[in-house]
Design a protein around this motif. Structure first.
Motif, PDB file in Angstrom:
ATOM      1  N   THR A  31      15.870  13.522   2.477  1.00 48.66           N
ATOM      2  CA  THR A  31      16.872  14.219   1.679  1.00 48.66           C
ATOM      3  C   THR A  31      18.100  13.347   1.469  1.00 48.66           C
ATOM      4  O   THR A  31      18.561  12.693   2.400  1.00 48.66           O
ATOM      5  CB  THR A  31      17.289  15.539   2.374  1.00 48.66           C
ATOM      6  N   MET A  32      18.608  13.383   0.244  1.00 46.39           N
ATOM      7  CA  MET A  32      19.821  12.637  -0.083  1.00 46.39           C
ATOM      8  C   MET A  32      20.793  13.530  -0.824  1.00 46.39           C
ATOM      9  O   MET A  32      20.400  14.521  -1.457  1.00 46.39           O
ATOM     10  CB  MET A  32      19.473  11.389  -0.911  1.00 46.39           C
ATOM     11  N   TYR A  49      18.874  16.100  -3.172  1.00 44.59           N
ATOM     12  CA  TYR A  49      17.484  15.873  -3.527  1.00 44.59           C
ATOM     13  C   TYR A  49      16.654  15.815  -2.251  1.00 44.59           C
ATOM     14  O   TYR A  49      17.043  15.183  -1.271  1.00 44.59           O
ATOM     15  CB  TYR A  49      17.322  14.537  -4.266  1.00 44.59           C
ATOM     16  N   ASN A  50      15.503  16.448  -2.295  1.00 45.74           N
ATOM     17  CA  ASN A  50      14.554  16.370  -1.202  1.00 45.74           C
ATOM     18  C   ASN A  50      13.244  15.840  -1.755  1.00 45.74           C
ATOM     19  O   ASN A  50      12.631  16.461  -2.618  1.00 45.74           O
ATOM     20  CB  ASN A  50      14.356  17.747  -0.546  1.00 45.74           C
ATOM     21  N   ASP A  96      15.873  16.021   7.054  1.00 49.16           N
ATOM     22  CA  ASP A  96      15.368  17.254   6.478  1.00 49.16           C
ATOM     23  C   ASP A  96      16.374  17.795   5.486  1.00 49.16           C
ATOM     24  O   ASP A  96      17.502  17.313   5.407  1.00 49.16           O
ATOM     25  CB  ASP A  96      15.120  18.279   7.585  1.00 49.16           C
ATOM     26  N   PHE A  97      15.996  18.817   4.776  1.00 51.09           N
ATOM     27  CA  PHE A  97      16.901  19.436   3.832  1.00 51.09           C
ATOM     28  C   PHE A  97      18.083  20.036   4.571  1.00 51.09           C
ATOM     29  O   PHE A  97      17.930  20.706   5.561  1.00 51.09           O
ATOM     30  CB  PHE A  97      16.183  20.520   3.036  1.00 51.09           C
ATOM     31  N   GLY A  98      19.293  19.785   4.047  1.00 48.45           N
ATOM     32  CA  GLY A  98      20.508  20.153   4.743  1.00 48.45           C
ATOM     33  C   GLY A  98      20.776  21.626   4.856  1.00 48.45           C
ATOM     34  O   GLY A  98      21.450  22.067   5.776  1.00 48.45           O
ATOM     35  N   GLY A  99      20.282  22.416   3.960  1.00 49.24           N
ATOM     36  CA  GLY A  99      20.602  23.829   4.000  1.00 49.24           C
ATOM     37  C   GLY A  99      20.013  24.509   5.206  1.00 49.24           C
ATOM     38  O   GLY A  99      18.821  24.745   5.283  1.00 49.24           O
ATOM     39  N   THR A 104      21.420  15.699  11.218  1.00 47.19           N
ATOM     40  CA  THR A 104      22.680  15.034  10.921  1.00 47.19           C
ATOM     41  C   THR A 104      22.596  14.347   9.567  1.00 47.19           C
ATOM     42  O   THR A 104      21.578  13.737   9.229  1.00 47.19           O
ATOM     43  CB  THR A 104      22.987  13.999  12.008  1.00 47.19           C
ATOM     44  N   GLN A 105      23.653  14.449   8.799  1.00 50.02           N
ATOM     45  CA  GLN A 105      23.750  13.713   7.555  1.00 50.02           C
ATOM     46  C   GLN A 105      24.529  12.428   7.814  1.00 50.02           C
ATOM     47  O   GLN A 105      25.582  12.440   8.460  1.00 50.02           O
ATOM     48  CB  GLN A 105      24.452  14.552   6.491  1.00 50.02           C
ATOM     49  N   TYR A 106      24.003  11.330   7.290  1.00 59.66           N
ATOM     50  CA  TYR A 106      24.635  10.029   7.445  1.00 59.66           C
ATOM     51  C   TYR A 106      25.184   9.583   6.093  1.00 59.66           C
ATOM     52  O   TYR A 106      24.476   9.646   5.091  1.00 59.66           O
ATOM     53  CB  TYR A 106      23.632   9.012   7.995  1.00 59.66           C
ATOM     54  N   PHE A 107      26.429   9.161   6.133  1.00 58.21           N
ATOM     55  CA  PHE A 107      27.146   8.898   4.885  1.00 58.21           C
ATOM     56  C   PHE A 107      27.244   7.417   4.572  1.00 58.21           C
ATOM     57  O   PHE A 107      27.350   6.574   5.472  1.00 58.21           O
ATOM     58  CB  PHE A 107      28.559   9.485   4.963  1.00 58.21           C
TER      59      PHE A 107
END
Lengths: 116, 112
Positions: A31-32, A49-50, A96-99, A104-107
């Motif tokens: 996922t991005m 986007y997944n 995985d999809f963030g919702g 963790t999301q990496y920026f």
């Protein structure tokens, strides 16, 4: 090795122009995301986007069009740039999809867009 | 609707003193909470997250956060602040149907 990279780092352009920002992640994530950080540092999701499929499309002008050629890349194209588009745009990725996900999301480092 | 609040725009502490950056949240269902730090002209760096389990979460660079369900809070803490901790800190919530929802950010200034 940079996990999430963005190009360019800085983008200065005139009103009315069309520009693109590129993002690549080498983390193997599915996922991005694109986030926008305004002049007050407020961060807001724009798109997600997944596996190359658009999952989140927030209330963003249709001048903004994301494109994901493969799951490691998510580009942002902006048509007819306006003064109000000036901001820092961050790309991020997660496994995985963030919702509702615990992942963790990496920026990325961000792209500072200035519209004159 | 889910939301995250960071009530302080700025927190000032002296080096060596403990620091707390406050965060409260509103959500229906289980909250997944995150802290990120942003240094000047840099991207966001992940510090820690709360998913479930122990209410005290330990993260990077000596930071920890305490989850308090009754007060709907997730405050970031560090026992001894460093000048290099000076940065912009974001609390974020991850809820179903959306991506990260960020608080407005808190600027931490640590003086020597």
């Amino acid at each position: 090795d940079t996990a999430v990279s963005q190009t360019p780092k800085y983008l200065v352009t005139q009103m009315g122009n069309d520009k693109s920002i590129k993002c690549e992640q080498n983390l193997g994530h599915d996922t991005m995301y694109w986030y926008k950080q305004d002049s007050k540092k407020f961060l807001k999701i724009m798109f997600s986007y997944n596996n190359k499929e658009l999952i989140i499309n927030e209330t963003v002008p249709n001048r903004f069009s994301p494109k994901s050629p493969d799951k490691a890349h998510l580009n942002l194209h902006i048509n007819s740039l306006e003064l109000g588009d000036s901001a820092v745009y961050f790309c991020a990725s997660s496994q995985d999809f963030g919702g509702g996900s615990t992942d963790t999301q990496y920026f990325g480092p961000g792209t500072r867009l200035t519209v004159l | 609707a889910q939301s995250v609040a960071q009530p302080e725009d700025q927190v000032n502490v002296a080096e060596g003193n403990p620091l707390t950056v406050k965060c409260t949240y509103s959500v229906s269902g289980n909250p997944y909470l995150f802290w990120y730090v942003q240094y000047p002209n840099r991207g966001l760096q992940f510090l820690l997250k709360y998913i479930t389990g122990d209410n005290l979460v330990k993260g990077s660079y000596g930071f920890e956060a305490e989850f308090n369900k009754s007060q709907t809070s997730f405050h970031l803490k560090k026992p001894s602040a460093l000048v290099s901790d000076s940065a912009l800190y974001f609390c974020a919530l991850n809820q179903a149907g959306t991506a990260l929802i960020f608080g407005k950010g808190t600027t931490l200034s640590v003086s020597s």
